[in-house]
Motif scaffolding. Sequence first.
Motif: not given
Length: 257
Positions: A233-254
């Motif tokens: 690793v040559h460069r590192i930045i901090e983005v924080g724990p609140g960085i946006s994260k997405r889910i491709e397909r949300r699957t839930v049960t009923t």
Amino acid sequence: MIDKQWASAQEAVADIADGSSLAVGGFGLSGNPIALIEALLAQGASDLSIVSNNCGVDDWGLGILLGAQRIRKMTSSYVGENKEFERQFLSGELELELTPQGTLAEKLRAGGSGIAAFYTQTGVGTQVAEGGLPRRYAPDGSIAVASPVKDVRTFAVDGTLREYVFEEAITTDFSLVHALRGDRHGNLVFNKAARNFNPLAAMAGRVCIAQVEELVEPGALDPDGIHLPGVFVHRIIEVGPGISKRIERRTVTTDGA
């Protein structure tokens, strides 16, 4: 002391030039280095050749670079969640080197380990070895660029003769990765599925740029729990724990399902 921390994602990607090659971490949308990808979009580099397991979705991950027509070629193992990817590929705007997933992982690992090439059984007896897979289409729908024939050799393994196909390792100009935690020396720890492909992409880049949710002081990470040593690793930045994260397909049960 080796301090690899950079002030911002914008500064960290500023020298990525037009025509650069990049290895980008992520498995589906898990572990996508979105802050670095967005900074690269704003930076404006184009004609990029990107190696990544997949290309995000239409409006997130590497899909935003694709939608802006910044990518010339993708080397991937899965492309099924991105309609714009399909459109660009079938229209001849995008070159695709489709690679079996395990082979892609090993090509990145080998490149980062200084291994030039290897033989694997994966792809023997298919167009992966025999050539002819479309890499780029012409505007009329014909194949403008096809995959080449690869060398196949027979080796005795465990007393049995088997055929193996020759695969070259991958190295890139840069790599962009996401980690849960890192220190200023560049040592990284990944979280669950985000560990898929991120360490391998990091290894393959001649300049590795990492975004981390939490940046800690050297010595704070358990040496036995580090997933990728800072030498890669040559460069590192901090983005924080609140960085946006997405889910491709949300699957839930009923209830009652």
